[in-house]
Design an enzyme around this catalytic site. Structure first.
Site, short mmCIF file in Angstrom:
data_model
loop_
_atom_site.label_atom_id
_atom_site.label_comp_id
_atom_site.label_asym_id
_atom_site.label_seq_id
_atom_site.Cartn_x
_atom_site.Cartn_y
_atom_site.Cartn_z
N LEU A 121 66.53 -9.50 5.04
CA LEU A 121 66.15 -10.16 6.30
C LEU A 121 64.69 -9.91 6.62
CD1 LEU A 121 69.16 -9.12 8.54
CD2 LEU A 121 68.68 -11.40 7.71
N GLY A 122 64.21 -8.76 6.24
CA GLY A 122 62.81 -8.44 6.56
C GLY A 122 62.37 -7.24 5.76
N GLN A 123 61.05 -7.13 5.64
CA GLN A 123 60.53 -6.06 4.82
C GLN A 123 59.25 -5.56 5.47
OE1 GLN A 123 60.70 -7.51 0.91
NE2 GLN A 123 61.26 -5.54 0.05
N GLY A 124 59.01 -4.28 5.39
CA GLY A 124 57.77 -3.76 5.96
C GLY A 124 57.44 -2.43 5.35
N LYS A 149 69.37 -1.12 7.71
CA LYS A 149 67.96 -0.75 7.55
C LYS A 149 67.87 0.39 6.56
CE LYS A 149 65.23 -1.80 10.83
NZ LYS A 149 64.67 -1.92 12.14
N ASP A 155 56.70 0.47 20.59
CA ASP A 155 56.25 -0.64 19.74
C ASP A 155 56.89 -1.94 20.22
OD1 ASP A 155 54.81 -1.81 17.78
OD2 ASP A 155 56.06 -1.15 16.11
N GLY A 215 60.40 0.01 5.17
CA GLY A 215 61.53 -0.18 4.27
C GLY A 215 62.02 -1.62 4.34
N THR A 216 63.30 -1.81 4.09
CA THR A 216 63.84 -3.16 4.00
C THR A 216 65.07 -3.29 4.88
OG1 THR A 216 63.21 -3.04 1.69
CG2 THR A 216 64.51 -4.92 2.33
N VAL A 217 65.22 -4.47 5.49
CA VAL A 217 66.41 -4.73 6.29
C VAL A 217 67.27 -5.76 5.57
CG1 VAL A 217 67.30 -5.45 8.51
CG2 VAL A 217 65.09 -4.35 8.37
#
Ligand SMILES: *[C@@H]1O[C@H](CO)[C@@H](O)[C@H](O)[C@H]1NC(C)=O
Ligand SMILES: *[C@@H]1O[C@H](CO)[C@@H](O)[C@H](O)[C@H]1NC(C)=O
Ligand SMILES: *[C@@H]1O[C@H](CO)[C@@H](O)[C@H](O)[C@H]1NC(C)=O
Ligand SMILES: *[C@@H]1O[C@H](CO)[C@@H](O)[C@H](O)[C@H]1NC(C)=O
Ligand SMILES: *[C@@H]1O[C@H](CO)[C@@H](O)[C@H](O)[C@H]1NC(C)=O
Ligand SMILES: *[C@@H]1O[C@H](CO)[C@@H](O)[C@H](O)[C@H]1NC(C)=O
Ligand SMILES: *[C@@H]1O[C@H](CO)[C@@H](O)[C@H](O)[C@H]1NC(C)=O
Ligand SMILES: *[C@@H]1O[C@H](CO)[C@@H](O)[C@H](O)[C@H]1NC(C)=O
Ligand SMILES: *[C@@H]1O[C@H](CO)[C@@H](O)[C@H](O)[C@H]1NC(C)=O
Length: 753
Positions: A421-424, A443, A540, A427-429
């Site tokens: 779903l997402g990466q940053g 997560k 945040d 880490g990764t979701v």
């Protein structure tokens, strides 16, 4: 999420302390009060009937202050000491008339059973024209001891030393049960009353000398009944262990030993080694779980097993030694030789066996290794700690689930790329489907600080107990991987950032929806700031961390960088963390983290909702790159309409938009103290929505507007005791409209469970 491992010392401490307090067994008899005022009352003492052993151990607590034989009790130790307040005997003169202005020169203590501690007390007399004595009985024989002190000035008085000049002291004999102390002067202080008007004498716990100074002599101690602490030795009965043990009323409980009192009659009890608690209760001595102690009693490579009164350590398979930290510990086995022989035999037994059974053997070994690895990670990541906390606390047991690695692999189809779903940087979701078909977001972090595991576990527990409709719920975690994974509820419609900046999506984002998103977000943040057991600062807040579901309800996510703030702490010195453009400038400069930092970020988010611009944009004039400044100056210069998203303004809403823009401007104040609180924001925004409903002509009826009514966010702090349904109270009028404002929520607060 970058700071998953970095945790919150304060919370950890508080949570640990609370859990310790909860776990500590009461030292009073079951169903008996354990405290009187702030003094713990352990059995055999007690304050109410059937709670004390016999009348000698009765503590009168009728005024919430412990009284024993008319003396205030300041401490009772289970080791056999009773600390009480003893009056000071004193005689003071103001002039040479010889008539004392204070004359309390005699006090006595009558104890039928307990003995004056001879090691912990001293008899002290203070004054420059003074003699004092102690009258007492021992073995039914009268005796008197005492001392005198005469001086002509303060010149020779040595501070912190009761040396005989200005102060004298006498040791106490053993076996003393009652006494009278008396103080007198030779010459009515005739020639010394200028610098020393009083003579005084008292029994005191032995730290007296540190308190003694020439100033004591000068002080006019006119307070009528001053006291000093003194210590009594208490014991059970008037017999030795040997005779006591044979009696039916012997009191020492299980796992305890008896020993004779050294000062006076009677016996005392003491828990055996490896046990702790109150030895005077039948089941008072409880096993100490040495395995949970710090420092750990077993070597890192050993498994600790708690046993009754002791513990054992067992080194892991390929290590040898007794495993104890104080013993030989564990060291690797030097058995390469054996392994080689076994290997040779295995080879010679036949390649055939290897061929046939090879594959299955290989699989089995691998599985076993994997299992061990899982177990290792589970322990490293605080799994045992979490399990223990969960078993101590029923409510969090329902809230947090510990997932196994298998469950998560199955849910994410082995972390398939199509599920990302997402990466940053954190880490990764992944999107996951649990066995019960529930959708979740998983997560998987990249790193984790092993030293912060305890705090991490505590945060997992705290966050998972938060149950607010506008906060993404933490469902559980998996500790069997090297770095823990967290499992969240799945939110269907993606991030707010996506909705604002995608052309197609943003065109369907009407003013009403934008306002609702702002209200939801404000509600969630106000809740985190004000209604949780401890304020939680998000740190945040940005559109990428606000998720939307199908009906545009906003859910705040990613409390990974959040901080929980103890209640007495309004500012935290921290490493600056956050996202450029949303970061509170004051926090950036001072590193002082407060709730107001979230308010600033929230202001930027709403500005983004109104203008459709990114928080930092790299086109246009330099001065317009920062959305916060750009927006504030536009509002100030009355150019708001030019910067709004196209088609946002319609006839009905310009008043609301203006109002919101002005609120946002206040949120963006450079100084934190000029910003409103999240609570204020949520209230103001919610007021606007109520007005909108009123304007659009809908009757405000709770039963119809379930979404709005049942769990309306942000307004819970209005809750003033009514929580049996919905009712609305009209409160104020603005620009001619009657604003109906909801004043309570129908659901009790989730964290109050
Ligand atoms: C406890 O002390 C109060 C005065 O402080 C007294 O009135 C009361 O009688 C005492 N109770 C007992 C049981 O001695
Ligand atoms: C009471 O006495 C015990 C043992 O002497 C000591 O550890 C404790 O600090 C004392 N408590 C207070 C409140 O003085
Ligand atoms: C002290 O005062 C008493 C009267 O209170 C008097 O009888 C006595 O003589 C005085 N003693 C001295 C030494 O002044
Ligand atoms: C102290 O105890 C003795 C008996 O041991 C008794 O005769 C005496 O009167 C008591 N003194 C006081 C002041 O109670
Ligand atoms: C003793 O202590 C008092 C105050 O506590 C101070 O005023 C005085 O100077 C000290 N005397 C000496 C000799 O240190
Ligand atoms: C008090 O001091 C004076 C002069 O120093 C002396 O004559 C007198 O005897 C003293 N009185 C007493 C009671 O010590
Ligand atoms: C001071 O203590 C004495 C003896 O314990 C008592 O008789 C007297 O009433 C007390 N005075 C005050 C003011 O409490
Ligand atoms: C011991 O205490 C009991 C009652 O508690 C009493 O009858 C007995 O006389 C006491 N014995 C001694 C030696 O004081
Ligand atoms: C290990 O030994 C030290 C000193 O020899 C002692 O203080 C400590 O309590 C011991 N620890 C354990 C777990 O036995």
């Amino acid at each position: 999420m970058a700071a998953f491992g970095r945790m919150l010392l304060y919370v950890a401490c508080v949570v640990v302390m609370l859990s310790k307090m909860a776990a500590a067994a009461s030292s009073a008899k079951p169903n008996c009060p354990n405290w009187c005022g702030n003094v713990e009352i352990p059995y055999p003492f007690g304050t109410t009937e059937n709670c004390y052993l016999n009348d000698n151990y009765f503590i009168n607590c009728s005024n919430s202050q412990p009284l024993w034989e008319n003396h205030f009790v300041t401490n009772i130790s289970i080791q056999g000491e009773l600390e009480i307040s003893m009056f000071i005997a004193r005689q003071c003169f103001r002039d040479s008339s010889g008539v004392p202005v204070v004359d309390n020169n005699k006090h006595s203590l009558t104890s039928r059973t307990f003995t004056i501690s001879n090691t912990k007390n001293q008899f002290v007399a203070v004054g420059c024209d003074t003699y004092a004595y102690l009258n007492a009985y021992r073995n039914n024989e009268y005796f008197r001891i005492g001392c005198m002190s005469i001086c002509q000035s303060l010149r020779n008085v040595v501070n912190a030393s009761c040396s005989g000049i200005g102060c004298c002291h006498v040791d106490i004999p053993t076996g003393l049960k009652n006494f009278t102390l008396e103080v007198h002067s030779y010459n009515n202080h005739t020639n010394v009353s200028k610098f020393n008007p009083c003579s005084s004498a008292f029994m005191i716990k032995q730290d007296y000398e540190s308190k003694f100074s020439s100033a004591y002599l000068e002080e006019i101690l006119l307070k009528p009944n001053d006291t000093f602490p003194m210590v009594l030795d208490w014991a059970i009965g008037n017999e030795t262990c040997e005779t006591g043990r044979r009696k039916p009323d012997y009191v020492c409980g299980q796992n305890s030993a008896c020993y004779d009192s050294k000062n006076g009659d009677g016996y005392r009890c003491k828990c055996n080694k490896g046990y702790e608690g109150n030895p005077y209760l039948h089941e008072g001595c409880q096993d100490i779980n040495e395995c949970l102690q710090v420092p750990k009693p077993c070597h890192a490579k050993a498994k600790c097993m708690n046993t009754h009164g002791s513990f054992s350590c067992t080194c892991r398979e390929d290590y040898k030694g007794d495993g104890k930290m104080n013993g030989t510990g564990c060291s690797p086995k030097v058995s390469h030789f054996k392994i080689i022989i076994i290997a040779l035999i295995a080879i010679s037994i036949g390649l055939m066996v290897l061929f046939v059974g090879g594959s299955s053997l290989y699989c089995g070994l691998k599985r076993r290794k994997l299992f061990k690895l899982k177990e290792k990670f589970f322990q490293q990541n605080g799994g045992l700690l979490l399990q223990q906390k969960l078993s101590n606390d029923r409510t969090s047991m329902q809230a947090v689930k510990i997932f196994s690695i298998g469950e998560l692999e199955k849910a994410t189809n082995n972390y398939d790329e199509s599920r990302v779903l997402g990466q940053g940087s954190y880490g990764t979701v992944y999107k996951g489907v649990l066995q019960d078909n529930k959708l979740v977001a998983i997560k998987k972090s990249k790193f984790c600080d092993q030293n912060q595991i305890e705090q991490f576990i505590n945060e997992v527990i705290v966050l998972s107990q938060i149950n607010h409709r506008n906060v993404v719920k933490l469902l559980g975690c998996c500790l069997e991987t090297e770095v823990p994974s967290l499992v969240y509820e799945f939110i269907t419609n993606g991030t707010l950032s996506n909705h604002i900046h995608d052309k197609v999506l943003s065109s369907s984002l009407s003013w009403e929806k934008r306002l609702k998103i702002a209200i939801d977000t404000a509600g969630a943040l106000a809740y985190m700031h004000f209604s949780t057991s401890m304020p939680i600062i998000h740190r945040d807040v940005k559109p990428a961390n606000i998720l939307l579901n199908d009906n545009y309800s906003a859910k705040v996510s990613d409390f990974g960088a959040s901080r929980l703030v103890p209640l007495d702490q309004t500012q935290l010195l921290t490493l600056v963390q956050g996202t450029l453009g949303y970061l509170d400038p004051e926090y950036f400069h001072s590193s002082q983290l407060t709730e107001k930092s979230d308010v600033y970020s929230f202001g930027v988010v709403v500005a983004e909702l109104l203008t459709g611009r990114k928080a930092i944009s790299f086109d246009g004039l330099e001065i317009d790159r920062n959305l916060a400044m750009y927006f504030s100056s536009a509002v100030k210069e009355d150019r708001l309409r030019q910067i709004l998203v196209d088609d946002l303004v319609s006839d009905g809403n310009i008043y609301e938009i203006n109002k919101v823009a002005n609120l946002v401007k206040r949120c963006l104040s450079v100084k934190g103290e000029d910003r409103p609180t999240m609570k204020d924001m949520a209230m103001e925004l919610d007021g606007l929505r109520s007005m909108e409903k009123h304007q659009s002509g809908k009757a405000y009826l709770c039963t119809e507007e379930t979404d709005y009514c049942v769990t309306a966010p942000a307004v819970h702090y209005f809750n003033i005791g009514v929580n049996d349904g919905c009712s609305s109270t009209s409160t104020s009028t603005t620009v001619g409209y009657k604003i109906s404002m909801r004043t309570q929520v129908s659901k009790p607060l989730d964290d109050d469970r």
